[in-house]
Structures are given as C-alpha cells and as structure tokens.
Design a protein around this motif. Structure first.
Motif, PDB file in Angstrom:
ATOM      1  N   PHE B 216       0.842  -1.194   0.000  1.00 50.86           N
ATOM      2  CA  PHE B 216       0.000   0.000   0.000  1.00 50.86           C
ATOM      3  C   PHE B 216       0.883   1.253   0.000  1.00 50.86           C
ATOM      4  O   PHE B 216       0.721   2.144  -0.805  1.00 50.86           O
ATOM      5  N   TYR B 217       1.841   1.245   0.894  1.00 57.37           N
ATOM      6  CA  TYR B 217       2.736   2.396   0.997  1.00 57.37           C
ATOM      7  C   TYR B 217       4.077   1.895   1.514  1.00 57.37           C
ATOM      8  O   TYR B 217       4.179   1.387   2.615  1.00 57.37           O
ATOM      9  N   TYR B 234      -1.385  -0.527  -8.934  1.00 54.97           N
ATOM     10  CA  TYR B 234      -1.967  -0.590  -7.600  1.00 54.97           C
ATOM     11  C   TYR B 234      -1.866   0.768  -6.909  1.00 54.97           C
ATOM     12  O   TYR B 234      -2.793   1.216  -6.236  1.00 54.97           O
ATOM     13  N   HIS B 235      -0.748   1.435  -7.116  1.00 50.28           N
ATOM     14  CA  HIS B 235      -0.562   2.765  -6.549  1.00 50.28           C
ATOM     15  C   HIS B 235      -1.637   3.718  -7.086  1.00 50.28           C
ATOM     16  O   HIS B 235      -2.226   4.508  -6.345  1.00 50.28           O
ATOM     17  N   TYR B 237      -4.569   2.874  -8.155  1.00 50.76           N
ATOM     18  CA  TYR B 237      -5.826   2.491  -7.540  1.00 50.76           C
ATOM     19  C   TYR B 237      -5.913   3.072  -6.136  1.00 50.76           C
ATOM     20  O   TYR B 237      -6.927   3.650  -5.743  1.00 50.76           O
ATOM     21  N   VAL B 238      -4.817   2.990  -5.385  1.00 54.82           N
ATOM     22  CA  VAL B 238      -4.791   3.457  -4.003  1.00 54.82           C
ATOM     23  C   VAL B 238      -5.021   4.965  -3.932  1.00 54.82           C
ATOM     24  O   VAL B 238      -5.893   5.434  -3.198  1.00 54.82           O
ATOM     25  N   THR B 241      -8.682   5.905  -4.965  1.00 55.68           N
ATOM     26  CA  THR B 241      -9.879   5.491  -4.225  1.00 55.68           C
ATOM     27  C   THR B 241      -9.676   5.375  -2.724  1.00 55.68           C
ATOM     28  O   THR B 241     -10.627   5.483  -1.976  1.00 55.68           O
ATOM     29  N   GLN B 242      -8.448   5.118  -2.286  1.00 55.16           N
ATOM     30  CA  GLN B 242      -8.252   4.811  -0.865  1.00 55.16           C
ATOM     31  C   GLN B 242      -7.747   6.014  -0.058  1.00 55.16           C
ATOM     32  O   GLN B 242      -7.987   6.082   1.135  1.00 55.16           O
ATOM     33  N   VAL B 243      -7.043   6.907  -0.699  1.00 56.10           N
ATOM     34  CA  VAL B 243      -6.485   8.048   0.026  1.00 56.10           C
ATOM     35  C   VAL B 243      -7.264   9.305  -0.364  1.00 56.10           C
ATOM     36  O   VAL B 243      -7.339   9.634  -1.548  1.00 56.10           O
TER      37      VAL B 243
END
Lengths: 248, 282
Positions: B216-217, B234-235, B237-238, B241-243
């Motif tokens: 993730f990080y 993936y980065h 995507y993160v 949507t996630q951050v």
C-alpha cells in the motif's frame, strides 16, 4: 548396377490409395524420368525414396524399398536423406543468403571450418552452373535471384551435401524455356556422377534427358523402358496416347 | 451497376465509421491523460519517494516495482511459453488430448485476472511460502501472460511455410536442427508480438499483484526478490480510491507514467522485431 530397388510398393493417404503395386529398379548413373498426368502418383513415388511422405499424417505403405540392397527403413532417415538429395517443384530457397543456403546441409552435418565450407559451396555452385552468376554476391539474400537462378541454387544446395541420388520433382514447372534448358543441361552432366530420378509433367523433357522412362497412370506404373523405346514403340496403348497428347 | 456502387459506398462508410469509433475513444483517453498528467511530471515526481500520505513527493518506488515485476514475469514466462509452444506446434501429435490442451490454453487467456491473483496467493504466497514478494507477484503475472505468449508463439511457428521444413529435412537436417535454424528465426517477429502483448498486460493489471506483492505504501526500494514492492497500477488504484484529497494531477501523472512505461517497453520489443522482419523475405 541397381541403386534403388522398389518391390510391390503400395501407398495410402488415409483411405485413398496413391500407389498400386509399383515395382521397379533404378540403376546407378542413369536418369530415370517418370512421366504421367496429375495425380498419377509420380511425386508420391519420389517422396517415398527419401521418406518425406512419412511426415504426412495418415500415411501408410506396404512393400519394400532397398537402397544399395538395404531396406531404407533400417537406415537412419538423416543418413538416407543425405544420400538422396531432392530438388522441389518450385524454387525453394531458404530465407538465408546465397552462401548460407548452399552451406546449410554441410553445416547441419557438423562442418564448421569456413575454408572447407567455402570450397564445398564453390564446387556445388559450379556443378549447378551458377558460380559465375553469383560469385560476387554470395552474401546477398537468395530471394534476390531470378526463378531460374533460384532453382539452380537449390540444385547446388542439394549437391553440396554430397548425395549419391538426386530426386527432381518437376524442377522446371515454374521456369521459362531458357532457364529450363540450363537446368536440363546441368542434369545431363550430373548423370556422370549421380543417379537421377526426374519426375516431370513435360513429356518432351523426359525425351530429351531420360536414359529410361517410366509411365505412371492413376497410381500404377504402366510401363518402363529405354526412353527411345517409350517414345517410338511403347508396349501399352495408354502410354502412346499420353505421349501423343490425347489425354493429360 | 448503380446499385453496386451504392452498396460499395455504404460498405465503405460502415467500415470507416467503425474504425473511427475505435480510434476516437483511444485518442481521447490519451489526450486526457497527457493533458491532466503533464503538470505533475517533473524530476522529483519521477525520482522521489511518496511523501505526506502519498499526496506529495514522487512515485519512484512504484516505477521500480513495476519494472521488476514485468521483467520477472517475462523472464519466467517467455522461455517456458516458447518451449511449450514449440512442443505443441512441432512435436505434439494431432490427437484429441492435444487439441483439448491447445483449446484450454487459448481459453486461459480469457480467465479474469483476479482469479490469477487468488491462485498466486494460494500457490506462491502460502503454499511455497514466498510470502507477499516480488517473486510471488512475478510468477503470478507470468502465469497470467503464459497463454498469450504460448498462443502467439504457436501461431508464429505455424506461419513459417511448411516447405522450408521439408527442404531442411530433405537435406538431412534433424527435426530439432530444422526448428532451431529455420523455424525459430523466422518465427521471432510473431513471438515478440506475443511478448509485447504480455508486457502490456503484466504492467497494467492490478488484481494479480493485489494479494501477492503490492504494498500500500512502502517508501523504500525493494532489496531482494523476497521483498514487497509498490507497483504503478496498484498505486494508482490506491491514490484514486483509498487516500482522500490526492491532487488530480498526481493521479493523472501516475497514469501517464504507467502509459509511457508500457509504451517504452513495447518500443524495445518493436525495434527488435523490426530488425528480424528486415531479414524475413519470402
């Protein structure tokens, strides 16, 4: 001297019979011409001699083919094919340079020495009457040559392997008359050293170069005799009709 | 006569508009990504680690991670895929079993990538105990692109004229010599096309690396193939949507870098392919 002896040869592809009970002897240092209309089994016969038919699925054969008195199926295919070179109907240079085409077989048989290869290539190209036309551009692509030159290149490539028998499968079918004459001239001189089997659609070609001629029809061998005899007094009416062009 | 001319025109406009319909969206996507992503691209963005919860800094670890993963996937799948393709096209007999195998391989190319991800998790991460690592991720991506490489290689091998093989065999060459010296050199352009497709797929997929490698990080570079790594898809995507509150230009910048990276890797393969095609003359 009998070089290749074929006895009661029957061949099927799937359920179609391509050759029916063919028996004949091929003598050393002769040109045996095989004539006959399309689908008469000429090419199938030729491809039996170097076991190329066996690459086809559904291939089945009965009978015996002896090479120097030894059944060809007890010989290693690579050795048999080295001894019986083949020139195909269309000029088929490999996608390599002129030199590499001629040297291909020798390289595959383990010759690496550049000097020896050069000697082999030069000798073979001279035998095929191509040396003078290509000696200055051996490293160019074989596809740059004309059709007739390509076919002579294929002959040189076959000779370079050092065969005893050369199988010609309608070698002039794609060539113009002048190129054809050159290929025929090469064949007649090659007869001194090699045994030649020539399958041809061209009846006149058989008359010009053949020592003996065999006539195939629908998978059967109708007759085989000295070329003069086949063309002057054939034993079978069908041979006569074919030679005179009544069918074909 | 009039009628055939009219149908000719209709056919032409149908074909032309279908092509246009494909080209326009692709063009728009590229223009949009370049337009919105360019402002983010600078030296720091390309070479720095992500900072402040990925809202600032660069994406260097993700670039490196993606390069490692793609290289690993190709190193694993190209040799195996090529050998399998040679076996299937040159040696395997044409029987029911081999036809089923060929059909299965073609169909494997259509399996959703998340299924490969789950397979990779069970097989490499858990069973072989490679953990979430570059090794697991590369192998998973490699398995995912195997069918593409096998299918393209088989087609390339089978498109080499049969007569070349006959000539080579008739000169007394063995079957393997024929494959090695005649078939394979002339199939290389087609094999590289398959590899290009594989590279693009491996670089862009998120699902297969989700459970097998992607961090993730992780603001440092991986030290070995047993380390986890960040990866561009993936980065992306993160940070999308996630951050929360990630600047739009960073997202599009990341997408642009991914696009250029894939293009660059393809370019290498295309150049090699061009070199080989120049030699092919029949």
């Amino acid at each position: 001297m009998v070089k290749i002896s074929v006895k009661n040869l029957n061949i099927w592809f799937d359920s179609t019979q391509a050759l029916k009970d063919v028996s004949l002897d091929i003598y050393a240092n002769e040109i045996l011409s095989i004539i006959g209309p399309a689908n008469s089994g000429k090419t199938t016969f030729l491809r039996t001699l170097n076991r190329l038919n066996e690459l086809e699925r559904q291939f089945r054969m009965e009978g015996a083919v002896d090479y120097d008195g030894v059944d060809i199926h007890s010989l290693d295919t690579q050795i048999l094919r080295k001894k019986t070179g083949m020139v195909f109907a269309l000029p088929l240079p490999l996608p390599l340079s002129i030199f590499d085409n001629v040297a291909y077989g020798s390289r595959m048989h383990g010759i690496k020495d550049k000097k020896i290869l050069l000697e082999i290539v030069e000798k073979a190209l001279k035998e095929a009457y191509l040396w003078d036309e290509v000696k200055d551009r051996l490293s160019t692509s074989a596809f740059k040559l004309s059709g007739g030159q390509q076919q002579r290149l294929c002959i040189a490539r076959t000779l370079a392997v050092g065969p005893e028998v050369i199988l010609f499968d309608e070698p002039c079918s794609g060539l113009d008359p002048i190129s054809t004459a050159k290929v025929e001239q090469a064949m007649i001189l090659l007869k001194e050293t090699y045994t030649i089997v020539l399958v041809t659609n061209n009846v006149k070609q058989a008359a010009r170069v053949g020592t003996r001629t065999a006539f195939f029809l629908s998978g059967e061998m109708v007759e085989i005799d000295k070329t003069e005899r086949i063309f002057t007094a054939p034993a079978d009416d069908r041979t006569n009709d074919y030679i005179e062009g009544k069918f074909g | 006569m009039r009628n055939s001319q009219r149908s000719q025109k209709i056919a032409f406009s149908l074909l032309f508009s279908a092509t246009l319909l494909i080209v326009v969206p692709v063009g728009l996507i590229i223009v949009l990504i370049i337009q919105k992503g360019i402002p983010a691209i600078d030296w720091q963005f390309l070479t720095d680690i992500p900072r402040k919860g990925m809202r600032e800094g660069g994406i260097f670890p993700a670039i490196v991670g993606t390069l490692y993963l793609v290289a690993g996937a190709i190193v694993f799948s190209l040799p195996i895929g090529l050998l399998a393709a040679i076996y299937l096209s040159e040696y395997a007999k044409d029987n029911a079993l081999n036809r089923i195998i060929k059909l299965a391989i073609v169909n494997l190319a259509g399996v959703p990538s998340v299924v490969y991800g789950l397979f990779g998790l069970a097989m490499f991460v858990v069973f072989f105990k490679f953990g979430a690592s570059i090794l697991s991720g590369s192998l998973t991506l490699g398995i995912m692109i195997l069918p593409i490489i096998i299918t393209a290689s088989r087609e390339a091998l089978e498109s080499v004229p049969y007569s070349f093989r006959e000539v080579s065999l008739s000169l007394g060459a063995s079957k393997w010599q024929t494959i090695r010296h005649i078939v394979l050199p002339n199939a290389i352009p087609g094999i590289l096309t398959g590899t290009i497709l594989g590279i693009g797929r491996a670089a862009g997929e998120t699902a297969p690396i989700l459970f097998t490698v992607a961090a993730f990080y992780l603001p440092k570079l991986p030290k070995s193939i047993f380390d986890q790594a960040m990866a561009l898809p993936y980065h992306l995507y993160v940070i999308s949507t996630q951050v929360p509150n990630v600047d739009e230009k960073i997202r599009y910048g990341t997408a642009l870098v991914l696009l250029v990276l894939v293009l660059f890797m393809n370019l290498i393969a295309i150049v090699i392919r061009y070199q080989f095609r120049k030699r092919k003359k029949w």
